[in-house]
Design a protein around this motif. Structure first.
Motif, PDB file in Angstrom:
ATOM      1  N   LYS A  51       0.858  -1.182   0.000  1.00 49.12           N
ATOM      2  CA  LYS A  51       0.000   0.000   0.000  1.00 49.12           C
ATOM      3  C   LYS A  51       0.886   1.221   0.000  1.00 49.12           C
ATOM      4  CE  LYS A  51      -0.988   0.177   4.966  1.00 49.12           C
ATOM      5  NZ  LYS A  51      -0.553   1.474   5.394  1.00 49.12           N
ATOM      6  N   SER A  52       0.349   2.295  -0.554  1.00 47.21           N
ATOM      7  CA  SER A  52       1.127   3.513  -0.694  1.00 47.21           C
ATOM      8  C   SER A  52       0.184   4.703  -0.791  1.00 47.21           C
ATOM      9  CB  SER A  52       1.982   3.418  -1.965  1.00 47.21           C
ATOM     10  OG  SER A  52       2.815   4.529  -2.078  1.00 47.21           O
ATOM     11  N   ARG A  53       0.746   5.870  -0.647  1.00 48.65           N
ATOM     12  CA  ARG A  53       0.007   7.117  -0.857  1.00 48.65           C
ATOM     13  C   ARG A  53       0.722   7.827  -1.989  1.00 48.65           C
ATOM     14  NH1 ARG A  53      -1.821  11.242   3.933  1.00 48.65           N
ATOM     15  NH2 ARG A  53      -2.302  13.008   2.596  1.00 48.65           N
ATOM     16  N   VAL A  54       0.002   8.092  -3.070  1.00 45.44           N
ATOM     17  CA  VAL A  54       0.630   8.641  -4.276  1.00 45.44           C
ATOM     18  C   VAL A  54      -0.155   9.829  -4.813  1.00 45.44           C
ATOM     19  CG1 VAL A  54       1.613   6.411  -4.958  1.00 45.44           C
ATOM     20  CG2 VAL A  54      -0.617   7.082  -5.835  1.00 45.44           C
ATOM     21  N   GLN A  55       0.541  10.615  -5.613  1.00 42.96           N
ATOM     22  CA  GLN A  55      -0.089  11.711  -6.341  1.00 42.96           C
ATOM     23  C   GLN A  55      -0.441  11.163  -7.716  1.00 42.96           C
ATOM     24  OE1 GLN A  55      -0.557  14.804  -5.004  1.00 42.96           O
ATOM     25  NE2 GLN A  55      -1.636  15.510  -6.810  1.00 42.96           N
ATOM     26  N   ASP A  56      -1.723  11.163  -8.059  1.00 42.29           N
ATOM     27  CA  ASP A  56      -2.165  10.659  -9.361  1.00 42.29           C
ATOM     28  C   ASP A  56      -2.960  11.756 -10.052  1.00 42.29           C
ATOM     29  OD1 ASP A  56      -2.574   8.813 -11.453  1.00 42.29           O
ATOM     30  OD2 ASP A  56      -4.516   8.251 -10.620  1.00 42.29           O
ATOM     31  N   LYS A  57      -2.434  12.235 -11.141  1.00 41.01           N
ATOM     32  CA  LYS A  57      -3.028  13.355 -11.875  1.00 41.01           C
ATOM     33  C   LYS A  57      -3.139  14.541 -10.930  1.00 41.01           C
ATOM     34  CE  LYS A  57      -5.256  10.205 -14.999  1.00 41.01           C
ATOM     35  NZ  LYS A  57      -6.440   9.513 -15.333  1.00 41.01           N
ATOM     36  N   ASP A  58      -4.353  15.003 -10.659  1.00 41.85           N
ATOM     37  CA  ASP A  58      -4.533  16.190  -9.821  1.00 41.85           C
ATOM     38  C   ASP A  58      -4.924  15.869  -8.391  1.00 41.85           C
ATOM     39  OD1 ASP A  58      -3.931  17.835 -11.956  1.00 41.85           O
ATOM     40  OD2 ASP A  58      -6.006  17.976 -12.605  1.00 41.85           O
ATOM     41  N   GLN A  59      -4.887  14.600  -8.004  1.00 37.85           N
ATOM     42  CA  GLN A  59      -5.294  14.273  -6.640  1.00 37.85           C
ATOM     43  C   GLN A  59      -4.360  13.272  -5.990  1.00 37.85           C
ATOM     44  OE1 GLN A  59      -9.160  12.497  -6.352  1.00 37.85           O
ATOM     45  NE2 GLN A  59      -8.644  10.746  -7.593  1.00 37.85           N
ATOM     46  N   GLU A  60      -4.248  13.398  -4.681  1.00 35.46           N
ATOM     47  CA  GLU A  60      -3.468  12.445  -3.910  1.00 35.46           C
ATOM     48  C   GLU A  60      -4.404  11.303  -3.527  1.00 35.46           C
ATOM     49  OE1 GLU A  60      -0.156  12.680  -0.371  1.00 35.46           O
ATOM     50  OE2 GLU A  60      -1.685  14.227  -0.486  1.00 35.46           O
ATOM     51  N   GLN A  61      -3.891  10.083  -3.550  1.00 29.97           N
ATOM     52  CA  GLN A  61      -4.737   8.948  -3.231  1.00 29.97           C
ATOM     53  C   GLN A  61      -3.972   7.840  -2.523  1.00 29.97           C
ATOM     54  OE1 GLN A  61      -4.675   6.698  -7.538  1.00 29.97           O
ATOM     55  NE2 GLN A  61      -6.507   7.755  -6.992  1.00 29.97           N
ATOM     56  N   HIS A  62      -4.750   7.061  -1.775  1.00 30.59           N
ATOM     57  CA  HIS A  62      -4.232   5.845  -1.164  1.00 30.59           C
ATOM     58  C   HIS A  62      -4.385   4.747  -2.206  1.00 30.59           C
ATOM     59  CE1 HIS A  62      -4.145   7.589   2.865  1.00 30.59           C
ATOM     60  NE2 HIS A  62      -5.351   8.067   2.648  1.00 30.59           N
ATOM     61  N   VAL A  63      -3.381   3.892  -2.312  1.00 29.78           N
ATOM     62  CA  VAL A  63      -3.412   2.790  -3.268  1.00 29.78           C
ATOM     63  C   VAL A  63      -2.916   1.539  -2.565  1.00 29.78           C
ATOM     64  CG1 VAL A  63      -2.541   1.907  -5.470  1.00 29.78           C
ATOM     65  CG2 VAL A  63      -2.874   4.358  -5.168  1.00 29.78           C
ATOM     66  N   ALA A  64      -3.604   0.425  -2.815  1.00 30.63           N
ATOM     67  CA  ALA A  64      -3.151  -0.867  -2.296  1.00 30.63           C
ATOM     68  C   ALA A  64      -3.345  -1.909  -3.382  1.00 30.63           C
ATOM     69  CB  ALA A  64      -3.936  -1.257  -1.051  1.00 30.63           C
ATOM     70  N   ALA A  65      -2.453  -2.881  -3.390  1.00 35.05           N
ATOM     71  CA  ALA A  65      -2.602  -4.037  -4.273  1.00 35.05           C
ATOM     72  C   ALA A  65      -2.783  -5.245  -3.379  1.00 35.05           C
ATOM     73  CB  ALA A  65      -1.378  -4.209  -5.159  1.00 35.05           C
ATOM     74  N   ALA A  66      -3.645  -6.150  -3.805  1.00 34.16           N
ATOM     75  CA  ALA A  66      -3.925  -7.349  -3.020  1.00 34.16           C
ATOM     76  C   ALA A  66      -4.104  -8.533  -3.942  1.00 34.16           C
ATOM     77  CB  ALA A  66      -5.200  -7.142  -2.197  1.00 34.16           C
ATOM     78  N   ALA A 104       2.310  -4.609  -9.466  1.00 33.42           N
ATOM     79  CA  ALA A 104       1.655  -5.504  -8.497  1.00 33.42           C
ATOM     80  C   ALA A 104       2.019  -6.974  -8.700  1.00 33.42           C
ATOM     81  CB  ALA A 104       0.149  -5.301  -8.525  1.00 33.42           C
ATOM     82  N   PRO A 105       2.083  -7.491  -9.936  1.00 30.15           N
ATOM     83  CA  PRO A 105       2.456  -8.901 -10.099  1.00 30.15           C
ATOM     84  C   PRO A 105       3.841  -9.228  -9.538  1.00 30.15           C
ATOM     85  CG  PRO A 105       1.440  -8.097 -12.104  1.00 30.15           C
ATOM     86  CD  PRO A 105       1.677  -6.894 -11.221  1.00 30.15           C
ATOM     87  N   ALA A 106       4.766  -8.289  -9.629  1.00 26.34           N
ATOM     88  CA  ALA A 106       6.108  -8.518  -9.077  1.00 26.34           C
ATOM     89  C   ALA A 106       6.033  -8.672  -7.561  1.00 26.34           C
ATOM     90  CB  ALA A 106       7.043  -7.369  -9.445  1.00 26.34           C
ATOM     91  N   TYR A 107       5.181  -7.885  -6.917  1.00 26.97           N
ATOM     92  CA  TYR A 107       5.016  -8.008  -5.473  1.00 26.97           C
ATOM     93  C   TYR A 107       4.378  -9.345  -5.107  1.00 26.97           C
ATOM     94  CZ  TYR A 107       6.544  -3.389  -4.044  1.00 26.97           C
ATOM     95  OH  TYR A 107       7.303  -2.288  -3.768  1.00 26.97           O
ATOM     96  N   ALA A 108       3.446  -9.804  -5.913  1.00 26.23           N
ATOM     97  CA  ALA A 108       2.826 -11.104  -5.646  1.00 26.23           C
ATOM     98  C   ALA A 108       3.873 -12.202  -5.711  1.00 26.23           C
ATOM     99  CB  ALA A 108       1.697 -11.371  -6.636  1.00 26.23           C
ATOM    100  N   GLY A 109       4.746 -12.146  -6.700  1.00 32.34           N
ATOM    101  CA  GLY A 109       5.816 -13.132  -6.824  1.00 32.34           C
ATOM    102  C   GLY A 109       6.788 -13.041  -5.664  1.00 32.34           C
ATOM    103  N   LEU A 110       7.107 -11.834  -5.236  1.00 29.15           N
ATOM    104  CA  LEU A 110       8.007 -11.641  -4.099  1.00 29.15           C
ATOM    105  C   LEU A 110       7.397 -12.213  -2.826  1.00 29.15           C
ATOM    106  CD1 LEU A 110      10.564 -10.426  -2.851  1.00 29.15           C
ATOM    107  CD2 LEU A 110       9.304  -8.264  -2.627  1.00 29.15           C
ATOM    108  N   MET A 111       6.115 -12.001  -2.606  1.00 28.65           N
ATOM    109  CA  MET A 111       5.454 -12.525  -1.410  1.00 28.65           C
ATOM    110  C   MET A 111       5.514 -14.062  -1.402  1.00 28.65           C
ATOM    111  SD  MET A 111       4.527  -9.986   0.416  1.00 28.65           S
ATOM    112  CE  MET A 111       3.305 -10.598   1.536  1.00 28.65           C
ATOM    113  N   ASP A 112       5.335 -14.684  -2.566  1.00 23.60           N
ATOM    114  CA  ASP A 112       5.423 -16.155  -2.643  1.00 23.60           C
ATOM    115  C   ASP A 112       6.819 -16.638  -2.282  1.00 23.60           C
ATOM    116  OD1 ASP A 112       2.769 -16.321  -3.372  1.00 23.60           O
ATOM    117  OD2 ASP A 112       3.206 -16.453  -5.525  1.00 23.60           O
ATOM    118  N   VAL A 113       7.847 -15.965  -2.780  1.00 24.66           N
ATOM    119  CA  VAL A 113       9.232 -16.340  -2.485  1.00 24.66           C
ATOM    120  C   VAL A 113       9.528 -16.157  -1.004  1.00 24.66           C
ATOM    121  CG1 VAL A 113      11.645 -15.697  -2.874  1.00 24.66           C
ATOM    122  CG2 VAL A 113      10.087 -15.893  -4.810  1.00 24.66           C
TER     123      VAL A 113
END
Length: 118
Positions: A51-66, A104-113
């Motif tokens: 999860k992260s907090r990022v600036q996307d276009k004109d708004q800041e947003q929370h983002v998570a991958a699951a 996100a797929p790279a993180y999924a692979g890392l979590m498996d390892v």
């Protein structure tokens, strides 16, 4: 989760578990986002990748991958919510145009390892 469950059904099921009043004027803190996201992932047996907090276009947003499911039922989802308030958006990374969906797929692979090494 059945094999017939497609991305749209999974997104819908997760979004329904997140039904909360839309926040329009209150800042969504990291703790708020984490609490809602964690509850939703627990409801569908999901696992947080990052999860992260990022600036996307004109708004800041929370983002998570699951990740949700295993084998042929494995899916990676992206959850986003504006920091300035608003609805939580859930989408499959296959449909997402968000820049973080590509890593996100790279993180999924890392979590498996990491799990295998533990």
């Amino acid at each position: 989760m059945s094999a017939e469950l497609d991305d749209a059904a999974l997104e819908s099921m997760l979004a329904e578990s997140l039904v909360e009043p839309e926040i329009k004027t209150v800042t969504v803190t990291e703790d708020d986002f984490t609490a809602v996201m964690t509850e939703a992932l627990e409801a569908v047996g999901g696992r947080l990748l990052f999860k992260s907090r990022v600036q996307d276009k004109d708004q800041e947003q929370h983002v998570a991958a699951a990740s949700v499911g295993e084998g042929s039922e494995f899916r990676i989802l992206l959850l986003t919510q504006p920091v300035g308030g608003g609805a939580l958006k859930v989408e499959s990374i296959a449909k997402s145009n968000h820049p973080l969906a590509r890593i996100a797929p790279a993180y999924a692979g890392l979590m498996d390892v990491l799990q295998a090494a533990a």
